[in-house]
Scaffold this motif. Structure first.
Motif, short mmCIF file in Angstrom:
data_model
loop_
_atom_site.label_atom_id
_atom_site.label_comp_id
_atom_site.label_asym_id
_atom_site.label_seq_id
_atom_site.Cartn_x
_atom_site.Cartn_y
_atom_site.Cartn_z
N ILE A 5 0.85 -1.19 0.00
CA ILE A 5 0.00 0.00 0.00
C ILE A 5 0.88 1.24 0.00
CG2 ILE A 5 -1.73 1.28 1.30
CD1 ILE A 5 -2.69 -1.35 2.44
N GLN A 6 0.62 2.15 -0.87
CA GLN A 6 1.35 3.42 -0.89
C GLN A 6 0.42 4.50 -0.37
OE1 GLN A 6 4.36 3.55 -1.42
NE2 GLN A 6 4.80 1.63 -2.46
N PRO A 7 0.92 5.35 0.54
CA PRO A 7 0.06 6.40 1.08
C PRO A 7 -0.28 7.44 0.02
CG PRO A 7 2.31 6.70 1.79
CD PRO A 7 2.27 5.39 1.07
N ASP A 8 -1.33 8.22 0.34
CA ASP A 8 -1.74 9.28 -0.58
C ASP A 8 -0.65 10.35 -0.66
OD1 ASP A 8 -4.08 7.94 -0.93
OD2 ASP A 8 -5.16 9.06 0.61
N GLY A 9 -0.45 10.86 -1.85
CA GLY A 9 0.60 11.87 -2.03
C GLY A 9 1.99 11.29 -1.89
N PHE A 10 2.18 10.09 -2.41
CA PHE A 10 3.48 9.41 -2.27
C PHE A 10 4.57 10.13 -3.05
CE2 PHE A 10 6.42 6.25 -4.07
CZ PHE A 10 7.05 5.87 -2.90
N ILE A 11 4.22 10.68 -4.22
CA ILE A 11 5.23 11.33 -5.07
C ILE A 11 5.37 12.77 -4.62
CG2 ILE A 11 5.82 11.97 -7.44
CD1 ILE A 11 3.98 9.70 -8.35
N PRO A 12 6.56 13.15 -4.14
CA PRO A 12 6.74 14.55 -3.70
C PRO A 12 6.72 15.50 -4.88
CG PRO A 12 8.82 13.39 -3.65
CD PRO A 12 7.79 12.36 -3.99
N GLN A 13 6.17 16.68 -4.65
CA GLN A 13 6.04 17.66 -5.72
C GLN A 13 6.72 18.95 -5.30
OE1 GLN A 13 1.94 18.15 -6.68
NE2 GLN A 13 1.71 16.11 -7.55
N ALA A 14 7.43 19.54 -6.25
CA ALA A 14 8.04 20.84 -6.01
C ALA A 14 7.03 21.93 -6.36
CB ALA A 14 9.30 20.99 -6.84
N GLN A 15 7.36 23.18 -5.99
CA GLN A 15 6.44 24.28 -6.23
C GLN A 15 6.43 24.62 -7.71
OE1 GLN A 15 7.58 27.52 -3.71
NE2 GLN A 15 6.95 26.48 -1.82
N GLY A 16 5.24 24.46 -8.31
CA GLY A 16 5.07 24.82 -9.72
C GLY A 16 5.53 23.77 -10.70
N ILE A 17 6.19 22.72 -10.24
CA ILE A 17 6.71 21.69 -11.16
C ILE A 17 6.26 20.33 -10.64
CG2 ILE A 17 8.78 20.64 -12.16
CD1 ILE A 17 10.22 23.27 -11.61
N ASP A 18 5.68 19.54 -11.53
CA ASP A 18 5.27 18.20 -11.16
C ASP A 18 6.49 17.29 -11.10
OD1 ASP A 18 2.69 19.04 -11.09
OD2 ASP A 18 2.23 18.40 -13.16
N ALA A 20 8.72 13.92 -11.33
CA ALA A 20 8.80 12.85 -12.33
C ALA A 20 8.23 11.57 -11.76
CB ALA A 20 10.25 12.65 -12.75
N VAL A 21 7.37 10.93 -12.54
CA VAL A 21 6.76 9.69 -12.10
C VAL A 21 7.66 8.53 -12.51
CG1 VAL A 21 4.73 8.22 -12.27
CG2 VAL A 21 4.48 10.71 -12.37
N PRO A 22 8.08 7.67 -11.57
CA PRO A 22 8.93 6.53 -11.95
C PRO A 22 8.20 5.60 -12.91
CG PRO A 22 8.95 6.89 -9.57
CD PRO A 22 7.86 7.75 -10.12
N ILE A 23 9.00 4.91 -13.72
CA ILE A 23 8.41 4.01 -14.71
C ILE A 23 7.65 2.87 -14.05
CG2 ILE A 23 8.97 2.45 -16.63
CD1 ILE A 23 11.36 4.24 -17.24
N TRP A 24 8.25 2.36 -12.94
CA TRP A 24 7.62 1.22 -12.28
C TRP A 24 6.31 1.59 -11.59
CZ3 TRP A 24 6.82 1.91 -7.13
CH2 TRP A 24 7.59 2.90 -6.48
N PHE A 25 6.07 2.93 -11.42
CA PHE A 25 4.85 3.35 -10.76
C PHE A 25 3.71 3.53 -11.76
CE2 PHE A 25 3.18 4.57 -6.76
CZ PHE A 25 2.21 5.53 -6.98
N LYS A 26 3.99 3.54 -13.04
CA LYS A 26 2.96 3.72 -14.06
C LYS A 26 2.28 2.39 -14.35
CE LYS A 26 5.32 7.53 -16.37
NZ LYS A 26 5.92 8.02 -17.65
N ILE A 27 0.95 2.43 -14.46
CA ILE A 27 0.16 1.25 -14.78
C ILE A 27 -0.47 1.47 -16.15
CG2 ILE A 27 -1.80 -0.18 -14.09
CD1 ILE A 27 -1.25 0.64 -11.21
N ASP A 28 -0.13 0.58 -17.09
CA ASP A 28 -0.60 0.75 -18.47
C ASP A 28 -1.89 0.01 -18.74
OD1 ASP A 28 1.60 2.29 -19.01
OD2 ASP A 28 2.85 0.57 -19.60
N TRP A 29 -2.48 -0.65 -17.70
CA TRP A 29 -3.73 -1.36 -17.93
C TRP A 29 -4.92 -0.40 -17.92
CZ3 TRP A 29 -1.32 -4.65 -13.69
CH2 TRP A 29 -0.54 -5.66 -14.24
#
Length: 579
Positions: A5-18, A20-29
């Motif tokens: 289980i990954q908590p909400d807001g797992f990917i940290p975000q900088a101010q004004g810039i999203d 980068a989402v890791p490849i292993w975190f992307k679901i193509d289904w």
């Protein structure tokens, strides 16, 4: 198995810039495939009894597909396994509504609705729902509802059959009393100030005072036994596990303050599991109440009453044997003059055993109380004797005669490694906290004491505890109340012991006049006791007090004479300096 289980807001975000989402975190289904995966994971974890993970994945599946009745059905089944009957019923009703919108009927989902009503102890609604579904379906599907209907009919018969008639006839007054209490404590939706105004109470306080319910030791023992009997009836030998889980919820050995991570996990876990067991026990009790189990065990009412009376006679006989043994031990301890052990033993017998006995089991309770407390009082009086070669002119002679320990609080305590009471930085005095616990125990017993001799004993012990802690004003106050209670029961010996406590408190403070007044009252009580040793002891105390009065008077006279001589010398020196 580790949690993914990954908590909400797992990917940290900088101010004004999203970020980068890791490849292993992307679901193509697609969402449909992802929802099916989450649904299968939830089913897998719930079957492995890992309900937290299972509910998490069911919730994620419902976010992707809110109209999936199969996920709701499986989540309802999982919730019923952990005694969340109300939430499970809501899920099954929602699944049934979704099917109704599709103009479909599904037997397992309808059966899940009936099971939800059954688990919530709503037997009448469950029976009506089962009848409707038995007519709605045919074949093997209809048989499922018919079989469940037989179970519900049996539960209704157990709860409302002849066993309930017998139970109500035996406990009619108690049921009326409980109904009145329920009406009295019924929740009121009106504002608090209106309710308090009707009750003529203060409606200004923002935080109302919560009154603590004080239960007598007999009531506490009765509830504990009823709890154990209920568990023994419904879960047989596992009742010990329930008792263990009940006590382990607040056990400091499990919930250590130093282990913060494990405490945060174990405390809600123990509370949750205990609540589950309680809910399941309520279900079992509603389906086959205790009065029905007793009725099935003893169908003959006269035979049941006979067994009950025989059991009570056995308990009464064993209690009488225990009381005789206790009296023998008390007399032996008095004979050996072991007052410390005698006091603790009497408090253990009277405060932990006798208070839990009713007049049916212990019809000689009043006589036993008199015997025990009078024997203890005689043991206290036996220690007050005049020793050989006693000198009245010694320092603190009266305190030595009264066997009052000298003040050692000013002495420096030696440091002992491992003993926290000897540390310099220790803020809590263990002796003071222990005396406070003892006083609280006596005060709690005082609330439920019936007889004046028991009250005089408790007040005497409270005064004695205050005296040992050097709280002399509280000691005198409790001793005077003990004298009043002893006067109500015509107990001269407890009046005498209470006066001795006042004498000790005044003598420790070197109040000669207060000591002489208390000694004069003690002499009047001693005349009623008609004991030569007591009169001789009091005469010795009077002599010691008079000797202390003379010494005190001489010291005052000497000090005044010195002051006058100093003043004369100072005046003479001033006159010489003038000349």
């Amino acid at each position: 198995m580790t949690s993914i289980i990954q908590p909400d807001g797992f990917i940290p975000q900088a101010q004004g810039i999203d970020a980068a989402v890791p490849i292993w975190f992307k679901i193509d289904w697609s969402p449909e495939i992802e929802q099916g995966i989450y649904k299968d994971w939830g089913t897998y974890y719930c079957r492995r009894r890992r309900e937290n993970l299972g509910m998490h994945y069911f919730d994620k599946a419902l976010k992707l597909g809110p109209a999936d009745f199969t996920t709701l059905y499986r989540r309802s089944q999982s919730k019923r396994k952990i005694a969340l009957a109300e939430s499970a019923l809501q899920d099954s009703l929602e699944a049934k509504r979704l099917l109704k919108n599709l103009q479909r009927n599904d037997a397992p989902i309808n059966l899940e609705v009936c099971d939800g009503l059954y688990d919530m102890n709503r037997f009448e609604n469950a029976k009506a729902e089962l009848h409707d579904n038995a007519r709605l379906f045919t074949g093997n599907k209809s048989k499922m509802f018919e079989q469940r209907l037989e179970v519900v009919d049996g539960n209704i018969e157990d709860a409302c059959g002849p066993s309930m008639t017998q139970f109500i006839s035996e406990n009619e007054k108690l049921i009326i009393h409980l109904t009145e209490l329920i009406k009295k404590h019924k929740e009121d939706d009106r504002p608090l100030w209106k309710i308090l105004k009707e009750q003529e109470k203060c409606d200004v306080l923002s935080i109302p005072e919560i009154e603590d319910e004080m239960l007598s030791p007999l009531e506490i023992a009765r509830r504990s036994r009823a709890f154990n009997v209920c568990n023994q009836m419904f879960i047989d030998r596992s009742w010990l596990d329930v008792i263990f889980l009940k006590h382990v919820r607040k056990n400091p050995n499990l919930l250590l303050d130093q282990c913060k991570k494990s405490t945060e996990y174990l405390q809600p876990l123990t509370l949750k599991k205990y609540d589950e067991i309680k809910n399941f026990l309520k279900m079992l009790e509603a389906r086959s109440p205790m009065y029905n189990i007793r009725y099935q065990k003893f169908t003959n009412k006269k035979l049941m009453e006979k067994f009950r009376q025989e059991y009570l006679y056995r308990v009464q006989y064993q209690t009488s044997r225990n009381m005789r043994t206790a009296l023998q031990s008390i007399r032996y301890l008095r004979k050996t003059k072991n007052l410390t052990k005698l006091t603790s033993y009497v408090e253990e017998v009277m405060g932990d055993y006798v208070v839990k006995k009713t007049n049916r089991i212990m019809p000689w309770k009043f006589e036993f109380l008199n015997e025990v407390y009078n024997t203890l009082a005689l043991a206290y009086v036996d220690q007050y004797t005049v020793p050989k070669y006693f000198r009245y002119s010694e320092k603190n002679a009266l305190l030595r005669l009264l066997r009052f320990p000298m003040d050692k609080s000013m002495e420096v305590k030696p440091f002992v490694f491992g003993d926290r009471s000897t540390h310099q930085g220790s803020s809590v005095d263990p002796a003071m906290s222990k005396s406070r616990q003892i006083v609280n125990r006596y005060e709690h017993r005082m609330v439920f004491a019936k007889y004046p001799i028991e009250k005089s004993y408790l007040l005497h012990q409270i005064a004695s505890t205050h005296l040992q802690s050097h709280r002399f004003d509280e000691c005198c106050f409790s001793a005077r109340k003990a004298i009043e209670e002893a006067h109500n029961c015509n107990s001269f010996i407890w009046q005498f012991l209470s006066y001795l406590l006042i004498i000790k408190a005044n003598a420790a403070l070197h109040k000669v006049e207060g000591t002489s007044e208390a000694l004069a009252k003690a002499v009047n009580i001693a005349k009623e006791l008609k004991e030569k040793d007591i009169n001789h002891f009091l005469n010795a105390c009077i002599n010691c007090n008079e000797e202390e009065f003379i010494v005190k008077k001489q010291s005052v006279f000497t000090n005044s004479r010195r002051d006058s001589e100093k003043s004369v010398r100072s005046t003479l020196s001033l006159r010489r300096s003038e000349y």
